[in-house]
Structure formats: structure tokens, C-alpha cells
Scaffold this motif. Structure first.
Motif, short mmCIF file in Angstrom:
data_model
loop_
_atom_site.label_atom_id
_atom_site.label_comp_id
_atom_site.label_asym_id
_atom_site.label_seq_id
_atom_site.Cartn_x
_atom_site.Cartn_y
_atom_site.Cartn_z
N THR A 75 0.84 -1.20 0.00
CA THR A 75 0.00 0.00 0.00
C THR A 75 0.87 1.25 0.00
OG1 THR A 75 -0.25 -0.20 2.40
CG2 THR A 75 -2.04 -1.06 1.04
N LEU B 10 -8.12 2.60 4.31
CA LEU B 10 -8.20 2.21 2.90
C LEU B 10 -8.93 3.29 2.11
CD1 LEU B 10 -9.02 -1.61 3.10
CD2 LEU B 10 -6.98 -0.58 2.11
N LEU C 36 -8.38 3.16 -1.76
CA LEU C 36 -8.35 1.73 -2.11
C LEU C 36 -9.62 1.00 -1.67
CD1 LEU C 36 -4.67 0.83 -1.11
CD2 LEU C 36 -5.61 1.01 -3.41
N SER C 37 -10.66 1.77 -1.34
CA SER C 37 -11.83 1.09 -0.76
C SER C 37 -12.84 0.65 -1.81
CB SER C 37 -12.50 1.99 0.28
OG SER C 37 -12.92 3.18 -0.35
N LEU D 128 -14.52 -2.92 -1.99
CA LEU D 128 -14.37 -3.64 -0.71
C LEU D 128 -15.64 -4.41 -0.35
CD1 LEU D 128 -12.68 -1.59 2.15
CD2 LEU D 128 -11.85 -3.60 0.93
N LEU E 278 -7.60 -9.16 -0.90
CA LEU E 278 -6.98 -7.89 -0.50
C LEU E 278 -5.70 -7.64 -1.33
CD1 LEU E 278 -7.84 -5.86 1.64
CD2 LEU E 278 -6.32 -6.99 3.27
N PHE F 161 -4.55 -4.53 -3.70
CA PHE F 161 -3.30 -3.77 -3.51
C PHE F 161 -2.44 -3.79 -4.78
CE2 PHE F 161 -3.40 -4.82 1.31
CZ PHE F 161 -4.41 -3.89 1.48
N SER G 198 -4.64 -3.29 10.09
CA SER G 198 -5.33 -1.99 10.11
C SER G 198 -4.35 -0.89 10.50
CB SER G 198 -6.51 -2.02 11.08
OG SER G 198 -7.54 -2.84 10.57
N LEU H 82 -2.15 -0.01 7.63
CA LEU H 82 -2.86 0.86 6.66
C LEU H 82 -2.96 2.29 7.19
CD1 LEU H 82 -5.65 -1.69 5.69
CD2 LEU H 82 -3.78 -0.90 4.22
#
Ligand code: FAD
Length: 393
Positions: A15, A53, A58-59, A62, A102, A106, A310, A313
Motif C-alpha cells: 500500500t 483504505l 483503495l476502498s 471492498l 486484499l 493492492f 489496520s 494501513l
């Protein structure tokens, strides 16, 4: 153009490389493995991880790969309740996601701009031509910024913060995903996710959806994680699985069924440890640039609050935010600000994680006092960890 070398292609490194490249940096990503592989099994992401995210852009998608895990209570091995499901007061529930899903997200986030070098094991970190650099014994990689995302035993952190060491927390842990086509048929009354505690032992499981029905994901199944006191086991995976089946024999449904349906190749044993003390700083100026620590390289901790990814991130979202607008000549203030925001946060979550580990893995006579566990204490540890005001603190 500003340049970065990112070391390690786990959650933090992938990330970070993508975020810096999207911000216009020229990025080289170094990974010791011979290719970029997703971590094994699955991950629980708390709302703070999802927020990070989102901050990183990057969400998207999801919803298609995540399954919510609302509070389901905690049972004893015989199935009686230690904490009733309704007793928990957590806000938004976490989600569970297959690591391959995931990883795909990424990799898509890396775009075309990142120069990926697999099979490079970094062995050294030192200033080269007035810039931070790392080397594998043959090649030196220098840049304005070196991002150390090389996990709990980070070579770069050992160089920058030698007094911080990754020490065993006294547990061994296993994770597995039983793929959807091997998931056993469970009795109707068995919840799709749950947690049970015995004498120092813990077993938690969560459904990733059936037959790939979790939105766009084709990686349904059941994820489980088991933790027992003691050192990691040296046996081959089949022997470890036999031990797990013995240790958790007679635990309430579906523990036995899940272990019976697990195959040795599904199983991944991981060290559980903690980085102590945390490095004094997560950002170290070097020459005209500097090094930053992200993820487990900065703050590895036991997994009882499921916060490691988490937090990685959050680190990256914060790093991205402090770097926007800084100049390579002036990286110092950005590194300082990154460290100020992230170290305090990591300290707080690692304290909560230690408290949760002490409650969730009590042994011997203390284990029976679990009956008096106030679920609010666990909720508080989870809530403190899941609250995060965003990249700017
Ligand atoms: C049993 C267990 C369950 C967990 N469950 C959860 C969960 O549900 N939710 C959650 O958020 N977290 C969970 N965690 C924690 C989470 O897995 C980690 O915090 C997270 O994966 C850390 O990511 P990272 O990118 O910092 O490091 P890593 O994932 O360790 O990645 C480091 C990368 O760097 C590479 N590397 C290492 N050294 C070098 C080198 N010298 N040169 C080049 N490359 C190198 C490695 O090959 C690897 O690809 C759990 C941990 C355990 C043990």
C-alpha cells in the motif's frame, strides 16, 4: 521527481508503494520472496483499517470482498456462554476478508509506475551519497525516502533502533481458510462466526461466504484462527494439525468439524510476538532524506485485537498525508510529524492489545475467573483500537 525505495511487499509495503506512486513518486519495491504473494488465510479489518483504505483511495470494491463480523459472544469449550452476544457494545463491526482478495486490490493499486524487484533480500541500511539507502550485498538502492515495511524482524529497524526487539508473547498461533468446496455442513443453530476460550486456548472462526457468494469474491469458505500457550511447533504441518485436533477435541461445535475439514496445506503457523520497546521514533532523517518504519516493522504486537494490518494501513495513510506538500529537501519535518502521529497511536493500541491478551488467554485457576469478565473491558480495548481520527490525527 522524488524517489522512494519500499522494502517488503506485505500489507504495509504494497500500500505504501502504491500510495507514493499515485502521489507522483518514483518507487522501487523490494521483496525477498521470489514473487509478490498474498499472505495466507484471511484478515479481520476494523473500521479504522477500512477508513485508512478509504483515505488511500483503495476502498472501491471492498463491499464485494468483505463480510461483516457482528459481535457473536464468547463461549467456553463446552458451549456455555462466557460473554453473551447481546452484552457487547461495539460500534461498527469489523469485516473479514480473504488475503488473496486484499492482495489483488493492492496489486491493482500499484499501477504501472512501481518498479517491482522480487528476490531481493535487504541486508543493510546506511547513507550512500548523502541519501538513505539499502543493499542486498550486491546492489545498493538509494532514494529520497526508504520505507521499511519488512515485518516484525525488520533488518532496517534493527539498524535504526537496535534496542527494539521482537520477542515471543508466549503463544503459538495457526490460521487457515477452509475453501468453500470443503466447508462441512454445520448444524443450523451454529452461528457463521464465533469465539471460544479454554484454559489459555482460543479458537475463533468467521465465514467468508459460501461458494464465492461474498459479493464479487470467489474465495468463500471459513477462516479460523487458533492460539495456544507455548512455543511454535517444529513438526510438519500434518503433525501440527493432529496436535490442534487433539488440543481442541471436545470443544463445542463447530470447532471439531472445522479442524476435521482443514487439510495440512491450509494451515499456516505464525509467530506471535511483540516489539519492545517501541522504537523511539518511526521516522529517521538520513542525509538529504530519511527512513520511515511502517506496519509490523514499527509496532508488531500480539493478534488478540486483530489490529496489525489496520495499523499498517493507518501508517501508510498518515505517511501519504504528511508527505503531500513536503519537498525532498525538507523531508525532516514530515518524518517528525509522521512519527509523532503514529508512535502515540501504536503505543495506545499495543497497550490495549496486551490487556486483551491477558484476559483472553488466562490459564489455570485464573481461567475460571473468566466467568466474571466484564465484556465492557474487552469492548473498550476494541473500541479504543478501532477509533482513529484519520491521517492527520
Ligand atoms: C495469528 C495471527 C492473526 C492475525 N490476524 C490479524 C487480523 O485478523 N487482522 C489484522 O489486522 N492483523 C492480524 N494479524 C497481524 C497482521 O498479519 C500483521 O500485522 C500484518 O500482516 C503486518 O503487515 P506488514 O506489511 O507490516 O508485515 P508483513 O506482512 O510481515 O510483510 C513484510 C514483508 O517484507 C518482506 N521482507 C521481510 N524482510 C525482508 C528483507 N530483508 N528484504 C526484503 N523483503 C523483506 C517479507 O517477505 C514480507 O513480504 C495477525 C497476526 C497473526 C500472527
Amino acid at each position: 521527481m522524488r524517489t522512494a525505495v519500499v522494502v517488503g511487499a506485505g500489507v504495509g509495503g504494497l500500500t505504501a508503494a502504491g500510495a507514493l506512486a499515485r502521489a507522483g513518486w518514483k518507487v522501487t519495491l523490494l521483496e525477498r520472496d521470489d514473487r509478490l504473494r498474498p499472505g495466507r488465510a484471511a484478515l479481520v479489518l476494523w473500521p479504522n483499517g477500512v477508513r485508512a483504505l478509504q483515505a488511500l483511495g483503495l476502498s472501491g470494491g471492498l463491499d464485494g470482498i468483505c463480510t461483516p463480523v457482528p459481535p457473536a459472544g464468547i463461549r467456553r469449550p463446552d458451549g456455555t456462554w462466557l460473554v453473551q452476544p447481546g452484552a457487547s457494545q461495539i460500534g461498527s463491526p469489523p469485516v473479514v476478508v480473504h488475503r488473496e482478495d486484499l492482495h489483488d486490490a493492492f496489486i491493482a493499486g500499484l499501477g504501472e509506475q512501481v518498479d517491482v524487484r522480487a528476490g531481493i533480500e535487504v541486508q543493510s541500511a546506511r547513507v550512500h551519497r548523502d541519501r538513505p539507502a539499502v543493499g542486498d550485498g550486491r546492489v545498493t538502492f538509494e532514494a529520497d525516502l526508504v520505507v521499511a515495511a519488512d515485518g516484525p524482524n525488520s533488518v532496517i529497524r534493527r539498524r535504526l533502533a537496535a534496542s527494539s526487539t521482537f520477542a515471543s508473547a508466549g503463544f503459538a498461533a495457526w490460521r487457515a481458510v477452509i475453501p468453500w468446496y470443503r466447508v462441512p455442513e454445520l448444524p443450523r443453530e451454529v452461528a457463521p462466526h464465533g469465539e471460544a476460550l479454554g484454559d489459555g486456548q482460543r479458537f475463533a472462526y468467521a465465514s467468508l461466504g459460501e461458494r464465492g457468494s461474498s459479493g464479487g469474491s470467489t474465495r468463500g469458505g471459513i477462516y479460523w484462527v487458533a492460539t495456544v500457550p507455548g512455543a511454535p511447533r517444529p513438526e510438519p504441518a500434518a503433525g501440527q494439525l493432529a496436535l490442534l485436533r487433539r488440543w481442541f477435541a471436545d470443544w463445542h461445535a463447530p470447532v471439531g468439524q472445522l479442524l476435521a475439514a482443514t487439510e495440512a496445506e491450509d494451515l499456516v503457523q505464525e509467530p506471535v510476538g511483540e516489539l519492545t520497546p517501541l522504537p523511539e521514533t518511526f521516522g529517521v532523517p538520513a542525509g538529504r532524506g530519511g527512513y520511515v518504519l511502517v506496519g509490523d516493522a514499527a509496532h508488531a504486537m500480539p493478534h488478540h485485537l486483530a489490529q496489525g494490518a489496520s495499523l499498517a494501513l493507518e501508517d501508510v495513510a498518515t505517511l501519504h498525508s504528511v508527505l503531500v506538500g513536503s519537498t525532498s529537501a525538507g523531508l525532516g519535518p514530515a518524518l517528525q510529524e509522521y512519527s509523532r502521529l503514529r508512535r502515540a497511536r501504536a503505543l495506545r493500541v499495543s497497550q490495549q492489545s496486551r490487556k486483551a491478551a491477558a484476559v483472553l488467554q488466562r490459564r489455570g485457576r485464573l481461567a475460571s475467573s473468566l466467568a466474571r469478565v466484564n465484556p465492557r473491558a474487552l469492548d473498550r480495548a476494541a473500541a479504543v483500537s478501532a477509533e482513529w481520527a484519520g491521517p492527520t490525527g
